[in-house]
Motif scaffolding. Structure first.
Motif, PDB file in Angstrom:
ATOM      1  N   VAL A 118     -53.772   6.313  46.988  1.00  0.00           N
ATOM      2  CA  VAL A 118     -52.828   6.438  48.101  1.00  0.00           C
ATOM      3  C   VAL A 118     -51.684   7.316  47.626  1.00  0.00           C
ATOM      4  CG1 VAL A 118     -51.405   5.196  49.768  1.00  0.00           C
ATOM      5  CG2 VAL A 118     -53.479   4.126  48.858  1.00  0.00           C
ATOM      6  N   HIS A 119     -51.383   8.341  48.395  1.00  0.00           N
ATOM      7  CA  HIS A 119     -50.455   9.354  47.895  1.00  0.00           C
ATOM      8  C   HIS A 119     -49.539   9.838  49.014  1.00  0.00           C
ATOM      9  CE1 HIS A 119     -50.261  11.604  44.020  1.00  0.00           C
ATOM     10  NE2 HIS A 119     -49.364  12.284  44.726  1.00  0.00           N
TER      11      HIS A 119
ATOM     12  N   PHE B 229     -49.110  16.039  45.779  1.00  0.00           N
ATOM     13  CA  PHE B 229     -50.441  15.760  46.315  1.00  0.00           C
ATOM     14  C   PHE B 229     -51.440  16.849  45.920  1.00  0.00           C
ATOM     15  CE2 PHE B 229     -53.666  16.076  49.646  1.00  0.00           C
ATOM     16  CZ  PHE B 229     -54.142  14.779  49.677  1.00  0.00           C
ATOM     17  N   ALA B 230     -51.089  18.108  46.187  1.00  0.00           N
ATOM     18  CA  ALA B 230     -52.052  19.197  45.970  1.00  0.00           C
ATOM     19  C   ALA B 230     -52.316  19.425  44.482  1.00  0.00           C
ATOM     20  CB  ALA B 230     -51.554  20.476  46.632  1.00  0.00           C
ATOM     21  N   ALA B 231     -51.263  19.341  43.663  1.00  0.00           N
ATOM     22  CA  ALA B 231     -51.411  19.682  42.247  1.00  0.00           C
ATOM     23  C   ALA B 231     -51.968  18.528  41.427  1.00  0.00           C
ATOM     24  CB  ALA B 231     -50.065  20.111  41.666  1.00  0.00           C
ATOM     25  N   ALA B 232     -51.693  17.292  41.839  1.00  0.00           N
ATOM     26  CA  ALA B 232     -52.051  16.142  41.000  1.00  0.00           C
ATOM     27  C   ALA B 232     -53.097  15.225  41.638  1.00  0.00           C
ATOM     28  CB  ALA B 232     -50.795  15.334  40.671  1.00  0.00           C
ATOM     29  N   ALA B 233     -52.942  14.912  42.934  1.00  0.00           N
ATOM     30  CA  ALA B 233     -53.856  13.936  43.547  1.00  0.00           C
ATOM     31  C   ALA B 233     -55.222  14.550  43.851  1.00  0.00           C
ATOM     32  CB  ALA B 233     -53.239  13.371  44.823  1.00  0.00           C
ATOM     33  N   VAL B 234     -55.215  15.753  44.415  1.00  0.00           N
ATOM     34  CA  VAL B 234     -56.496  16.361  44.802  1.00  0.00           C
ATOM     35  C   VAL B 234     -57.395  16.598  43.577  1.00  0.00           C
ATOM     36  CG1 VAL B 234     -57.583  18.387  45.862  1.00  0.00           C
ATOM     37  CG2 VAL B 234     -55.604  17.308  46.969  1.00  0.00           C
TER      38      VAL B 234
ATOM     39  N   LEU C  65     -59.244   9.036  49.168  1.00  0.00           N
ATOM     40  CA  LEU C  65     -57.897   9.562  48.950  1.00  0.00           C
ATOM     41  C   LEU C  65     -57.170   9.537  50.287  1.00  0.00           C
ATOM     42  CD1 LEU C  65     -55.695  11.043  47.355  1.00  0.00           C
ATOM     43  CD2 LEU C  65     -56.933  13.174  47.734  1.00  0.00           C
ATOM     44  N   VAL C  66     -56.073   8.799  50.332  1.00  0.00           N
ATOM     45  CA  VAL C  66     -55.298   8.699  51.569  1.00  0.00           C
ATOM     46  C   VAL C  66     -53.968   9.403  51.363  1.00  0.00           C
ATOM     47  CG1 VAL C  66     -54.236   7.137  53.234  1.00  0.00           C
ATOM     48  CG2 VAL C  66     -56.405   6.522  52.167  1.00  0.00           C
ATOM     49  N   ARG C  67     -53.695  10.379  52.231  1.00  0.00           N
ATOM     50  CA  ARG C  67     -52.446  11.128  52.153  1.00  0.00           C
ATOM     51  C   ARG C  67     -51.554  10.652  53.298  1.00  0.00           C
ATOM     52  NH1 ARG C  67     -50.176  15.560  54.826  1.00  0.00           N
ATOM     53  NH2 ARG C  67     -49.184  17.153  53.536  1.00  0.00           N
ATOM     54  N   LEU C  68     -50.395  10.105  52.938  1.00  0.00           N
ATOM     55  CA  LEU C  68     -49.534   9.501  53.947  1.00  0.00           C
ATOM     56  C   LEU C  68     -48.376  10.421  54.316  1.00  0.00           C
ATOM     57  CD1 LEU C  68     -49.305   5.821  52.660  1.00  0.00           C
ATOM     58  CD2 LEU C  68     -50.821   6.781  54.390  1.00  0.00           C
ATOM     59  N   ALA C  69     -48.226  10.634  55.616  1.00  0.00           N
ATOM     60  CA  ALA C  69     -47.096  11.413  56.120  1.00  0.00           C
ATOM     61  C   ALA C  69     -45.815  10.604  55.947  1.00  0.00           C
ATOM     62  CB  ALA C  69     -47.321  11.743  57.586  1.00  0.00           C
ATOM     63  N   ASN C  70     -44.702  11.271  55.962  1.00  0.00           N
ATOM     64  CA  ASN C  70     -43.394  10.595  55.834  1.00  0.00           C
ATOM     65  C   ASN C  70     -43.369   9.656  54.649  1.00  0.00           C
ATOM     66  OD1 ASN C  70     -42.625  11.842  58.260  1.00  0.00           O
ATOM     67  ND2 ASN C  70     -43.611  10.191  59.418  1.00  0.00           N
ATOM     68  N   CYS C  71     -43.815  10.133  53.521  1.00  0.00           N
ATOM     69  CA  CYS C  71     -43.937   9.269  52.356  1.00  0.00           C
ATOM     70  C   CYS C  71     -43.701  10.068  51.087  1.00  0.00           C
ATOM     71  CB  CYS C  71     -45.324   8.633  52.348  1.00  0.00           C
ATOM     72  SG  CYS C  71     -45.544   7.433  51.028  1.00  0.00           S
TER      73      CYS C  71
ATOM     74  N   ILE D  75     -49.659  19.408  60.686  1.00  0.00           N
ATOM     75  CA  ILE D  75     -49.268  18.456  61.732  1.00  0.00           C
ATOM     76  C   ILE D  75     -48.169  17.544  61.174  1.00  0.00           C
ATOM     77  CG2 ILE D  75     -50.063  16.544  63.195  1.00  0.00           C
ATOM     78  CD1 ILE D  75     -52.877  17.879  63.101  1.00  0.00           C
ATOM     79  N   PRO D  76     -47.032  17.418  61.897  1.00  0.00           N
ATOM     80  CA  PRO D  76     -45.886  16.704  61.317  1.00  0.00           C
ATOM     81  C   PRO D  76     -46.145  15.248  60.906  1.00  0.00           C
ATOM     82  CG  PRO D  76     -45.246  17.893  63.304  1.00  0.00           C
ATOM     83  CD  PRO D  76     -46.732  18.009  63.190  1.00  0.00           C
ATOM     84  N   LYS D  77     -46.725  14.441  61.789  1.00  0.00           N
ATOM     85  CA  LYS D  77     -46.884  13.018  61.452  1.00  0.00           C
ATOM     86  C   LYS D  77     -48.364  12.699  61.326  1.00  0.00           C
ATOM     87  CE  LYS D  77     -44.265  11.379  64.831  1.00  0.00           C
ATOM     88  NZ  LYS D  77     -43.717  10.303  65.676  1.00  0.00           N
ATOM     89  N   CYS D  78     -48.954  13.145  60.233  1.00  0.00           N
ATOM     90  CA  CYS D  78     -50.406  13.024  60.084  1.00  0.00           C
ATOM     91  C   CYS D  78     -50.780  12.344  58.780  1.00  0.00           C
ATOM     92  CB  CYS D  78     -51.032  14.410  60.148  1.00  0.00           C
ATOM     93  SG  CYS D  78     -52.817  14.366  60.052  1.00  0.00           S
ATOM     94  N   ASP D  79     -51.436  11.204  58.882  1.00  0.00           N
ATOM     95  CA  ASP D  79     -52.030  10.568  57.707  1.00  0.00           C
ATOM     96  C   ASP D  79     -53.467  11.069  57.571  1.00  0.00           C
ATOM     97  OD1 ASP D  79     -49.710   9.113  57.378  1.00  0.00           O
ATOM     98  OD2 ASP D  79     -50.493   7.294  58.305  1.00  0.00           O
ATOM     99  N   LEU D  80     -53.886  11.291  56.334  1.00  0.00           N
ATOM    100  CA  LEU D  80     -55.249  11.772  56.087  1.00  0.00           C
ATOM    101  C   LEU D  80     -56.003  10.750  55.251  1.00  0.00           C
ATOM    102  CD1 LEU D  80     -57.435  14.115  55.964  1.00  0.00           C
ATOM    103  CD2 LEU D  80     -56.329  14.761  53.824  1.00  0.00           C
TER     104      LEU D  80
END
Lengths: 271, 272
Positions: A218-219, A228-233, A244-250, B240-245
């Protein structure tokens, strides 16, 4: 669910931990950084987790309420691995067990999983483990902040939601930083070339191959010290079984910035 | 929760739907590909979704049990976008509502979310299209009508990570759908010619993606070779501004089909 504090001795050093709950056993290990601790990392989630699992969250030696090493090096992967193994056996003397590790401890946790096939599930947040060029935010995270203003400036890069840095939060952290020899110890822990310190936290190909368990990474999308791009991926690329979960606003700490989602993911992962 | 089937009239054509459940309303739109349909895409998640939400899942015009266009072009983004709007209006005239869309349909879902920003508050995309990328042999294969059972098998091997799912019975069922000569003719015409232009037609500009105000979740198979995580899911989540992946291991192009539990985790996190 009530959480109780426990103390163990390992090689004559005090190991402080938070324990509670029953059910599937989970070991939690926090990250590094000025004033980092189990409580700081997991306080928002320990209670809810203990309603469902048997949890043990240990302070790494040199952090939180655990003791300190008598002699350098204070940045000591070997010792922390020994501590992690020790705590793993405390929370689950045998049988299947899960581990949650943040940042530096994400790396420790994955290494622990490579050594212990009975670790059936690993959840890491903002995890180290891949080789990457150290960003300025991590250089700062491994540098003692000389003042509250400096700490605030550093920490505002760690969280997406800066309202988490309440006056109380800052006061608590500053108290930790100003206690005893913390400044001296922390400074020595991360002295020298910080890229070389980060390079100690890279999982070897042989280790990666030995990690057979389920992995959930979770990143935070805005993670600056562990981007995220340099380390998690690249880490996920080496662990094809991982989600692999990429969280917005985090930022760097999903358990802090997105505690509700972190808990949902944890429950769905560990069952 | 029982789902019931329903037929709606849209611009003189039949739209076949499954609806059920109660709660937050969600429109569901499947992807493209030979024999694609609501049941093909969503059969493993419709029941759990309808246990918590009010769902309306429809076959696109030209697919499944929905009607066909009387005239070409059969690949008709404008028509499908209008169909998606029609479904939203049918299910939740006032909103708020969510959309779940797979692959090609991510394009309509994003368009509809942009055009109805006060109404569409949640968007869940699986294996989405919508970014510029160079179509590979896998993408070309899944938009080509399989002439033989072996060709169908190859397409399914591209789409599905767990090859043990591709049983003789599975292939027989698909071949029955594809065996209809009218379907072959229609599908072949739908995706005739250079397939790169379909990818290009579905690109949504960064400026538009940045305008998305709703909460978005993308669930993307790490082993998806039809729409690749690095080419679509990941870059979309960055813009996308508020996007969880959610990048899901051991999963090809259809997370709702192959990893329904993980799909449901993302759905519950997004829709509540």
């Amino acid at each position: 669910m009530a959480i109780r504090e426990v103390d163990y001795k390992l090689d004559g050093i005090n190991v402080h931990a938070y324990a509670g709950g029953k059910g599937f056993p989970l070991l939690l290990l926090h990250g590094s950084g000025p004033g980092a601790s189990s409580f700081g990392n997991w306080h928002a989630v320990m209670g809810p987790l203990a309603e469902r699992y048997k949890i043990l969250a240990g302070d790494l030696i040199g952090f939180g309420k655990s003791g300190q090493k008598k002699r350098e090096p204070y940045f000591d992967i070997g010792l922390w691995m020994k501590e992690a193994q020790f705590l793993l056996e405390k929370v689950a003397p045998r049988g299947p067990v899960g581990v949650i590790g943040h940042s530096l401890s994400g790396f420790l946790t994955l290494r622990l999983a490579a050594r212990n096939p009975r670790i059936v599930k690993v959840l890491v947040t903002g995890s180290l483990g891949a080789k990457y060029k150290i960003p300025n935010a991590l250089v700062q995270g491994w540098t003692f902040p000389p003042s509250e203003a400096a700490f605030k400036k550093f920490y505002s890069q760690m969280v997406a939601d800066t309202s988490l840095m309440t006056p109380q939060f800052l006061k608590d952290r500053m108290r930790v930083l100003n206690t005893g020899n913390y400044r001296d110890y922390f400074t020595k822990m991360f002295k020298g070339d910080k890229q070389k310190i980060l390079d100690q936290c890279v999982l070897t190909p042989a280790e990666l191959k030995k990690i057979k368990c389920e992995v959930l990474m979770v990143h935070g999308a805005q993670d600056r010290p562990v981007p995220f791009a340099a380390a998690a991926v690249p880490l996920a690329d080496k662990l094809p079984q991982s989600d692999l979960v990429r969280l917005a606003n985090c930022g760097h700490g999903p358990a802090m910035d997105r505690p509700k989602l972190f808990l949902e993911l944890t429950r769905n992962f560990f069952g | 929760m029982a789902l019931h089937e329903r037929d709606l009239d849209f611009e003189g054509m039949n739209v076949h739907c499954w609806e059920g459940g109660s709660g937050f309303p969600i429109v569901m739109i499947h992807g493209s590909g030979p024999g694609a349909s609501t049941l093909g895409n969503w059969r493993n998640v419709m029941a759990p979704l309808s246990a918590r939400y009010k769902i309306l899942a429809a076959d696109l015009i030209g697919f499944g049990l929905s009607g066909r266009k009387p005239k070409e072009p059969y690949f008709d983004l404008a028509l499908w976008t209008r169909q998606a709007q029609f479904l939203l209006n049918t299910l939740a005239p006032k909103g708020p509502a969510g959309i779940i869309a797979h692959s090609l349909s991510a394009y309509f879902a994003i368009k509809i979310a942009l055009a109805n920003e006060a109404r569409v508050t949640k968007l869940l995309l699986t294996g989405p299209i919508g970014r510029p990328y160079k179509i590979g042999p896998e993408g070309i294969a899944v938009w080509t009508f399989p002439e033989t059972r072996d060709q169908l098998k190859r397409v399914m091997e591209i789409l599905i990570y767990d090859k043990s799912q591709i049983t003789p019975e599975f292939l027989d069922n698909r071949m029955k759908v594809l065996g209809d000569p009218a379907y072959k003719d229609y599908f072949s015409k739908m995706f005739a010619g250079d397939k790169q232009r379909f990818v290009d037609a579905c690109v949504i500009a960064d400026a538009d993606l940045k305008k998305l105000k709703c909460d978005v979740a993308i669930v993307h198979g790490r082993d998806d070779s039809a729409t690749k995580l690095a080419e679509t899911g990941l870059p979309l989540s960055r813009v996308i501004p508020k996007c969880d992946l959610y990048a899901v291991a051991h999963c090809g192009h259809g997370p709702a089909l192959e990893q329904p539990a993980k799909f449901m985790t993302a759905a519950h996190n997004l829709f509540g």
